[in-house]
Write a protein that holds these residues in place. Structure first.
Motif, mmCIF file in Angstrom:
data_model
loop_
_atom_site.group_PDB
_atom_site.id
_atom_site.type_symbol
_atom_site.label_atom_id
_atom_site.label_comp_id
_atom_site.label_asym_id
_atom_site.label_seq_id
_atom_site.Cartn_x
_atom_site.Cartn_y
_atom_site.Cartn_z
ATOM 1 N N VAL A 1 -5.195 15.948 5.933
ATOM 2 C CA VAL A 1 -5.587 16.835 4.827
ATOM 3 C C VAL A 1 -4.399 17.695 4.419
ATOM 4 O O VAL A 1 -4.072 17.818 3.237
ATOM 5 N N GLU A 2 -3.741 18.252 5.429
ATOM 6 C CA GLU A 2 -2.599 19.147 5.166
ATOM 7 C C GLU A 2 -1.478 18.410 4.431
ATOM 8 O O GLU A 2 -0.831 18.957 3.549
ATOM 9 N N ALA A 3 -1.279 17.145 4.792
ATOM 10 C CA ALA A 3 -0.196 16.371 4.174
ATOM 11 C C ALA A 3 -0.579 15.864 2.782
ATOM 12 O O ALA A 3 0.268 15.364 2.039
ATOM 13 N N GLY A 4 -1.866 15.953 2.440
ATOM 14 C CA GLY A 4 -2.311 15.474 1.133
ATOM 15 C C GLY A 4 -2.302 13.956 1.025
ATOM 16 O O GLY A 4 -2.266 13.402 -0.081
ATOM 17 N N VAL A 5 -2.358 13.281 2.149
ATOM 18 C CA VAL A 5 -2.411 11.806 2.152
ATOM 19 C C VAL A 5 -3.876 11.387 2.126
ATOM 20 O O VAL A 5 -4.738 12.063 2.691
ATOM 21 N N ILE B 1 0.885 -1.173 0.000
ATOM 22 C CA ILE B 1 0.000 0.000 0.000
ATOM 23 C C ILE B 1 0.921 1.220 0.000
ATOM 24 O O ILE B 1 1.821 1.305 0.839
ATOM 25 N N PRO B 2 0.741 2.180 -0.964
ATOM 26 C CA PRO B 2 1.743 3.245 -1.131
ATOM 27 C C PRO B 2 2.047 4.041 0.135
ATOM 28 O O PRO B 2 3.200 4.221 0.499
ATOM 29 N N GLU B 3 1.015 4.555 0.812
ATOM 30 C CA GLU B 3 1.275 5.378 2.006
ATOM 31 C C GLU B 3 0.002 5.507 2.831
ATOM 32 O O GLU B 3 -1.110 5.406 2.306
ATOM 33 N N LEU B 4 0.163 5.712 4.116
ATOM 34 C CA LEU B 4 -0.994 5.922 4.987
ATOM 35 C C LEU B 4 -0.558 6.565 6.293
ATOM 36 O O LEU B 4 0.605 6.515 6.674
ATOM 37 N N PHE B 5 -1.534 7.193 6.965
ATOM 38 C CA PHE B 5 -1.350 7.672 8.331
ATOM 39 C C PHE B 5 -1.831 6.582 9.281
ATOM 40 O O PHE B 5 -2.760 5.843 8.950
ATOM 41 N N PHE B 6 -1.234 6.516 10.468
ATOM 42 C CA PHE B 6 -1.727 5.560 11.465
ATOM 43 C C PHE B 6 -2.291 6.319 12.666
ATOM 44 O O PHE B 6 -1.630 7.192 13.232
ATOM 45 N N HIS B 7 -3.513 5.958 13.065
ATOM 46 C CA HIS B 7 -4.162 6.576 14.235
ATOM 47 C C HIS B 7 -4.235 5.556 15.377
ATOM 48 O O HIS B 7 -4.781 4.464 15.213
ATOM 49 N N ASP B 8 -3.670 5.906 16.548
ATOM 50 C CA ASP B 8 -3.726 5.020 17.727
ATOM 51 C C ASP B 8 -5.099 5.107 18.395
ATOM 52 O O ASP B 8 -5.488 6.188 18.865
#
Ligand code: SF4
Ligand code: SF4
Length: 370
Positions: free
Chosen positions: A322-326, A251-258
């Motif tokens: 949103v700011e990171a454009g991810v 998967i190219p990229e993602l944010f992780f939320h705990d």
């Protein structure tokens, strides 16, 4: 119910608000009365009889997601969430509980057989088992709101070679966290006893909801209910496959939320990251992560008692994404997934963000192993 919290209430009552910046509720509401210190001070004065119990005053007890963010900032350390939930129990006993949670114990119990019937109608019949070595327990959030996620979980578990997992069968499809959070400790204890009896039909239970795992592991013993069944969080179970996951594409990229109940309460910060690092080369962290993570707004029954605040918390959490454009966020909790997913859809609808997908670990695994 408040006696065990005497010392904690006193600490907060005289504290210069050292955890003020941490609370997502007071941050989005921008109201002094809902900072952790002020909520605890109100409860302290009610408990000491220096304020009279009234709905106006107890309202602040429900302005809490029981997320434990303040605990990470406290030097004493005071656990504000459980103290405020005990305050809710005292408010219910005084007849001044939240108006939307009146008779919650009754509605909770009434809902369970319906949930079981819905599970039986929507989930694969052949997977249910009255008794089994290892069963999967999705938790009520997934069964009620996302049965497709439960089906996908079973498919991914099959793909990993864990097709021996059966589905838990019975009306006890919620571990009772909502009863604890609503301030109904007697109903919670009675429900915990029913859950323990139902769970005794399985040797191990893999649980898909971190709040359920917290209730089962930590709140049940508090009310004198001990489980004979081993409880495993789904994330812990998936960690066991790291190194032998049948990954076909990254998967190219993602944010992780705990999630609060997996991380801050459960202490599992590294497990989900280990699983994701096998599936993506670029896992981004929120600036507030791990023990300092920010709640999605789903805890402490906040979506029920303060829906606008809960929604604003989820939207605020996505600001950095949103700011990171991810365009992808992963989180191993069905409640976080639903809350953040709803926020992402609203941001897009209002033209404030490109579409953001909010996935759980199973979704990411499903795509990476497809
Ligand atoms: S939780 Fe700790 S830091 Fe926060 S108000 Fe209470 S005593 Fe102060
Ligand atoms: S537990 Fe979370 S929502 Fe509740 S007072 Fe502390 S930081 Fe705020």
């Amino acid at each position: 119910v408040l006696k065990p919290f005497d010392r904690q209430l006193q600490y907060c009552a005289f504290c210069p608000k050292l955890c003020r910046c941490a609370c997502p509720v007071s941050n989005v509401e921008a109201r002094e009365t809902v900072t952790p210190q002020q909520k605890m001070q109100t409860l302290h004065l009610l408990h000491r009889g220096q304020l009279e119990w009234s709905r106006d005053l107890t309202a602040v007890l429900y302005a809490c997601a029981a997320c434990r963010a303040c605990y990470s900032y406290c030097k004493h350390p005071v656990d504000v969430g459980p103290a405020l939930l005990a305050g809710r129990a005292a408010a219910v006993a005084q007849g001044v509980g939240h108006p939307l949670l009146v008779d919650f114990d009754f509605t909770f119990r009434y809902r369970l057989p319906k949930l079981h019937a819905a599970a039986r109608a929507t989930l694969p019949k052949e997977r249910f088992a009255d008794e089994a070595e290892v069963a999967y327990y999705p938790g009520c959030e997934a069964v009620a709101n996302a049965p497709a996620d439960v089906i996908r979980t079973l498919e991914v578990l099959d793909r990993l070679g864990a097709d021996y997992l059966r589905l838990f069968d019975g009306p006890e499809l919620c571990a009772g966290y909502p009863l604890w959070a609503a301030g109904y400790p007697d109903a919670f204890r009675a429900h915990a006893e029913r859950v323990a009896r139902a769970f005794a039909r399985y040797r191990k239970i893999v649980c898909g909801c971190p709040a359920c795992v917290h209730a089962l592991r930590h709140r049940f013993p508090e009310v004198g209910v001990r489980l004979e069944t081993e409880i495993i969080d789904l994330t812990e179970f998936l960690e066991g496959f790291v190194g032998r996951l049948p990954v076909k594409r990254q998967i190219p990229e993602l944010f992780f939320h705990d999630p609060c109940y997996l991380g801050r309460f459960g202490g599992n910060f590294d497990g989900p990251r280990r699983v994701l690092d096998a599936l993506t080369p670029r896992r981004y962290e929120f600036s507030r992560n791990r023990g300092d993570s920010v709640c999605c707004g789903g805890g402490g029954l906040l979506p029920r008692t303060a829906p606008d605040t809960a929604a604003a918390m989820a939207e605020a959490r996505l600001g950095e994404v949103v700011e990171a454009g991810v365009t992808m966020v992963a989180t191993p909790c069905p409640t976080c997934k639903r809350r953040l997913g709803g926020a992402a859809a609203r941001l897009t609808e209002r033209g404030e963000a490109a579409p953001i997908e909010v996935l759980d670990l199973i979704d990411v695994l499903e795509r990476a192993t497809r």
